[in-house]
Scaffold this active site. Structure first.
Site, mmCIF file in Angstrom:
data_model
loop_
_atom_site.group_PDB
_atom_site.id
_atom_site.type_symbol
_atom_site.label_atom_id
_atom_site.label_comp_id
_atom_site.label_asym_id
_atom_site.label_seq_id
_atom_site.Cartn_x
_atom_site.Cartn_y
_atom_site.Cartn_z
ATOM 1 C CE LYS A 98 -3.821 -2.412 2.197
ATOM 2 N NZ LYS A 98 -4.517 -2.807 3.412
ATOM 3 C CG ASP A 141 -9.554 -0.445 4.777
ATOM 4 O OD1 ASP A 141 -9.350 -0.835 3.621
ATOM 5 O OD2 ASP A 141 -8.818 -0.732 5.732
ATOM 6 C CD GLN A 201 -3.443 -4.691 6.452
ATOM 7 O OE1 GLN A 201 -3.511 -3.663 5.798
ATOM 8 N NE2 GLN A 201 -3.906 -5.844 6.002
HETATM 9 N N1 GUN Z 1 -6.822 -7.242 6.016
HETATM 10 C C1 GUN Z 1 -7.155 -7.972 4.934
HETATM 11 N N2 GUN Z 1 -7.715 -7.189 3.991
HETATM 12 C C2 GUN Z 1 -7.750 -5.938 4.502
HETATM 13 C C3 GUN Z 1 -8.198 -4.685 3.994
HETATM 14 O O1 GUN Z 1 -8.717 -4.550 2.873
HETATM 15 N N3 GUN Z 1 -8.044 -3.620 4.817
HETATM 16 C C4 GUN Z 1 -7.498 -3.739 6.062
HETATM 17 N N4 GUN Z 1 -7.400 -2.643 6.810
HETATM 18 N N5 GUN Z 1 -7.066 -4.883 6.562
HETATM 19 C C5 GUN Z 1 -7.182 -5.975 5.778
#
Ligand code: GUN
Length: 289
Positions: free
Chosen positions: A53, A120, A97
């Site tokens: 990211k 998100d 995350q």
């Molecule tokens: N863990 C697995 N997929 C995601 C996601 O799309 N966003 C976040 N914050 N954590 C994750």
């Protein structure tokens, strides 16, 4: 013949579009959009996602910051960090995350994120807006799946879409989005208590697999000509690889791929689009402000 829904190639194209827009804005004297990420602990997969990211943010010209917190971080400390990010005027959007360590209440943490910075799309406010069809930050992975289907011109209206998995971050929102006007699928949602799963998956024109079990969907479960979207990402040991592992999905591709009209590979399918969706949401948060 089976064709690939090539998420990697499409992500490059969309990132290019975002980068051009950011370049134009910064050339006009505006600051760059700023995406922040919080990671608690040192789970290998989560660290890889956050690193990807960060890399993608830089590629499109965003400012990016990562808040790395120890596994022993308390819920209170994490909530204080979220409060800080909610109020930092330099940050347009941020993510926490997941998964979080067991001693932290995940939903409590998500609920603390300001809806305006929730790129998100996980907060109750954004989920509620999504279900009502209002302007919102759509959860990144479901949004990425929708982008793949749209940009590849996959016919969805009136098609039977079977979603395997009912998580808050993938199964539930993607089922909602694909049943909406614009996609117009007839959606069946399956989960761990579903009976006669194979009977249902064999009826799927579009099969979205987000169950979190390696190679769960086998060739005998797929209708010839189906479109298969594999959301799974699992690391399995592989001594022949330099890093010691390879990545597989929720679908047994050696059996399933030959039966499909379109299929997302793993890696290089849904994953890159998830990151792109996050960038798109961050750009949207920035423009709103
Ligand atoms: N863990 C697995 N997929 C995601 C996601 O799309 N966003 C976040 N914050 N954590 C994750």
């Amino acid at each position: 013949m089976t064709e690939l829904l090539d998420g990697k190639a499409l992500a490059l194209q969309i990132k290019d579009e975002i980068a051009n827009e950011v370049r134009q804005m910064t050339q006009e004297g505006h600051r760059a959009p700023h995406l922040a990420a919080v990671i608690v602990g040192s789970d290998g997969a989560s660290m890889t996602y956050v690193a990807n990211k960060e890399k993608s943010s830089h590629e499109v010209g965003f400012t990016s910051s990562v808040y790395r917190m120890a596994e022993s971080t308390t819920e209170k400390q994490l909530l204080e960090t979220i409060d800080f990010l909610n109020n930092d005027p330099d940050i347009d959007g941020f993510i926490v995350q997941l998964p979080l360590p067991k001693h932290i209440d995940e939903q409590k943490v998500i609920n603390a994120i300001s809806a305006e910075k929730d790129v998100d799309g996980f907060t109750p406010v954004n989920i509620g807006r999504m279900v009502l069809g209002e302007d919102c930050f759509t959860p990144a992975t479901p949004m990425g799946i929708c982008t793949l289907l749209k940009r590849y011109g996959i016919e969805t209206a009136g098609k039977h879409c079977v979603v395997i998995g009912r998580s808050n971050i993938v199964g539930t929102p993607v089922a909602n989005l694909l049943s909406r006007k614009g996609f117009d699928c007839t959606v069946t949602m399956c989960h761990s208590k579903t009976q006669n799963l194979k009977e249902l998956t064999l009826q799927a024109d579009i099969l979205v697999v987000a169950i979190g079990k390696p190679e769960f969907v086998t060739g005998d479960m797929v209708k010839p000509g189906a479109v298969v979207v594999d959301v799974g990402i699992h690391r399995v040991e592989d001594a022949t690889k330099k890093n010691g592992y390879r990545v597989i999905g929720d679908v047994k591709h050696s059996e399933v791929d030959p039966k499909c009209s379109w299929v997302t590979p793993v890696p290089g399918g849904v994953g890159p689009l998830t990151i792109v969706s996050l960038l798109q949401n961050t750009l949207k948060a920035y423009k709103r402000r």
